[in-house]
Scaffold this motif. Structure first.
Motif, PDB file in Angstrom:
ATOM      1  N   GLU A   1       0.863  -1.179   0.000  1.00 10.02           N
ATOM      2  CA  GLU A   1       0.000   0.000   0.000  1.00 10.02           C
ATOM      3  C   GLU A   1       0.900   1.229   0.000  1.00 10.02           C
ATOM      4  O   GLU A   1       2.023   1.200   0.527  1.00 10.02           O
ATOM      5  CB  GLU A   1      -0.900   0.007   1.240  1.00 10.02           C
TER       6      GLU A   1
ATOM      7  N   TYR B   1       1.165   5.205   1.143  1.00 15.84           N
ATOM      8  CA  TYR B   1       0.601   6.219   2.024  1.00 15.84           C
ATOM      9  C   TYR B   1       1.413   7.502   1.913  1.00 15.84           C
ATOM     10  O   TYR B   1       2.401   7.589   1.171  1.00 15.84           O
ATOM     11  CB  TYR B   1       0.600   5.736   3.480  1.00 15.84           C
ATOM     12  N   GLN B   2       1.009   8.481   2.688  1.00 17.50           N
ATOM     13  CA  GLN B   2       1.685   9.764   2.705  1.00 17.50           C
ATOM     14  C   GLN B   2       2.070  10.083   4.143  1.00 17.50           C
ATOM     15  O   GLN B   2       1.331   9.752   5.080  1.00 17.50           O
ATOM     16  CB  GLN B   2       0.753  10.861   2.172  1.00 17.50           C
TER      17      GLN B   2
ATOM     18  N   GLY C   1      -1.653   1.667   8.373  1.00 25.50           N
ATOM     19  CA  GLY C   1      -2.597   2.494   7.631  1.00 25.50           C
ATOM     20  C   GLY C   1      -3.420   3.399   8.529  1.00 25.50           C
ATOM     21  O   GLY C   1      -3.709   4.554   8.179  1.00 25.50           O
ATOM     22  N   ASP C   2      -3.801   2.898   9.710  1.00 22.13           N
ATOM     23  CA  ASP C   2      -4.549   3.731  10.659  1.00 22.13           C
ATOM     24  C   ASP C   2      -3.742   4.950  11.077  1.00 22.13           C
ATOM     25  O   ASP C   2      -4.307   5.998  11.387  1.00 22.13           O
ATOM     26  CB  ASP C   2      -4.923   2.909  11.892  1.00 22.13           C
TER      27      ASP C   2
ATOM     28  N   ARG D   1      -3.218   7.270   7.250  1.00 25.72           N
ATOM     29  CA  ARG D   1      -4.327   7.719   6.402  1.00 25.72           C
ATOM     30  C   ARG D   1      -4.773   9.140   6.706  1.00 25.72           C
ATOM     31  O   ARG D   1      -5.547   9.716   5.945  1.00 25.72           O
ATOM     32  CB  ARG D   1      -5.521   6.769   6.553  1.00 25.72           C
TER      33      ARG D   1
ATOM     34  N   PRO E   1      -3.214  13.593   3.633  1.00 23.67           N
ATOM     35  CA  PRO E   1      -3.699  13.563   2.256  1.00 23.67           C
ATOM     36  C   PRO E   1      -2.545  13.567   1.263  1.00 23.67           C
ATOM     37  O   PRO E   1      -1.456  14.062   1.566  1.00 23.67           O
ATOM     38  CB  PRO E   1      -4.518  14.856   2.150  1.00 23.67           C
TER      39      PRO E   1
END
Length: 364
Positions: free
Chosen positions: A24, A26-27, A47-48, A51, A54
């Protein structure tokens, strides 16, 4: 609190001996983070965390973070190198012993977490800032609470991985003025001094909140001083803080740990309260007093710097080289923003009013 746990048994390899990885992207603010893991629970926990950030059109760069779990730590694909130097040993709040190492032959750094019954299995993280890559290996079948992995493993690894992009971790909360997201206050104080009570109280009263406990600092590229950046929007609240704010009593039903802490997201304190970054315009040092009402005491630049050093470095869990980098940031902060001691009367909730007055330009 998130309840992701690792499975009772995890085989990280496929039938043909290859590694099956989920991936995955992400930023983290303006840095792209490419994540890979061999179990969905690991990717979900990371991820939690990420996320909340942005995607941006302009990025400074990218890093790769791989997370693998094994049944036993002797199966770890990456071991500590034979030629290594231990640079520091600390004990986490969970009582887990964490040892810092670096290789004598390259830029790789290692974080080794010792196995602790009822808390965590063995963990080994490797960070290569030259390659902008990191690997974390965790031992199953220990059931990790997501909070341990998130706060003590993933955040520390990502924090070191972000050094090439100018980020430095800082133990403190940050709130912003209700009318200006770029008017921020760094709240610094040890455990039990009211840092979280003041941060959460300000958020409940209308301020923005980046964190109650840990943020990243970075010099603004256009000489606008040092800015604070959120790492996670999870906060930890003790019962005494909830008692001060009647509008937060719904959070009392959340699970509580052995240190009397409940974990929630900033948006559960007040919808719309979470912020991602701000300029630091005030330095606040809370303390608890037995007086009838709270007061503010101005500090000189020398006093503010000494408070910053005492609170951020005096009990630091950072290795020595990272402490030296953070010290340079603290010196700049003491020059950049005025400092105040916020003497909070026990059992009262008038601290946010004092912070509001400082944001508005009123000086004691």
């Amino acid at each position: 609190m998130l309840q992701h746990t690792l499975p009772e048994a995890t085989n990280p390899t496929t039938a043909d001996g290859g590694t099956y990885l989920l991936s995955e992207a992400y930023q983290f603010h303006d840095v792209r983070v490419y994540c890979k893991a061999n179990h969905p629970a690991l990717l979900a926990i990371l991820g939690d965390m990420l996320r909340i950030f942005p995607p941006l059109e302009q990025e400074r760069g990218a890093v790769t973070y791989q997370i693998l779990c094994y049944e036993q730590d002797d199966q770890f694909a990456e071991a500590l190198p034979q030629e290594r130097k231990r640079t520091d040993t600390i004990r986490l709040l969970t009582n887990t012993r964490l040892k810092y190492y670096h290789s004598k032959h390259d830029a790789r750094r290692y974080l080794k977490y010792e196995r602790l019954s009822q808390s965590n299995g063995a963990v080994l993280s490797m960070i290569d800032t030259d390659q902008r890559a990191a690997l974390t290996q965790v031992e199953a079948p220990i059931e990790y609470q997501a909070q341990f992995l998130r706060r003590y493993v993933f955040l520390l690894t990502l924090g070191q991985l972000m050094h090439p992009f100018g980020f430095e971790p800082c133990h403190g909360g940050v709130v912003t003025a209700p009318w200006d997201d770029q008017l921020g206050a760094l709240i610094v104080g040890g455990s039990g001094k009211g840092k979280t009570s003041l941060s959460v109280g300000c958020a409940s009263a209308g301020c923005g909140l980046l964190s109650d406990d840990l943020v990243m600092l970075r010099q603004h590229p256009e000489n606008e001083g040092i800015h604070a950046f959120a790492i996670s929007h999870e906060v930890s609240i003790r019962s005494g803080t909830l008692d001060l704010w009647p509008n937060l009593q719904a959070l009392a039903s959340l699970p509580i740990d052995r240190r009397d802490k409940r974990y929630c997201m900033i948006e559960q304190i007040r919808p719309g309260a979470s912020r991602l970054q701000t300029g630091i315009r005030l330095l606040l040092f809370p303390s608890l007093t037995s007086e009838a009402s709270s007061t503010i005491v101005p500090l000189s630049k020398a006093q503010a710097l000494q408070r910053l050093v005492d609170e951020c470095l005096g009990k630091s869990t950072l290795p020595q080289q990272a402490q030296a980098r953070l010290f340079s940031f603290l010196c700049a902060l003491a020059e950049q923003a005025p400092g105040y001691e916020v003497m909070m009367a026990r059992g009262t909730n008038d601290g946010p009013q004092l912070v509001y007055s400082l944001f508005a330009g009123e000086r004691p």
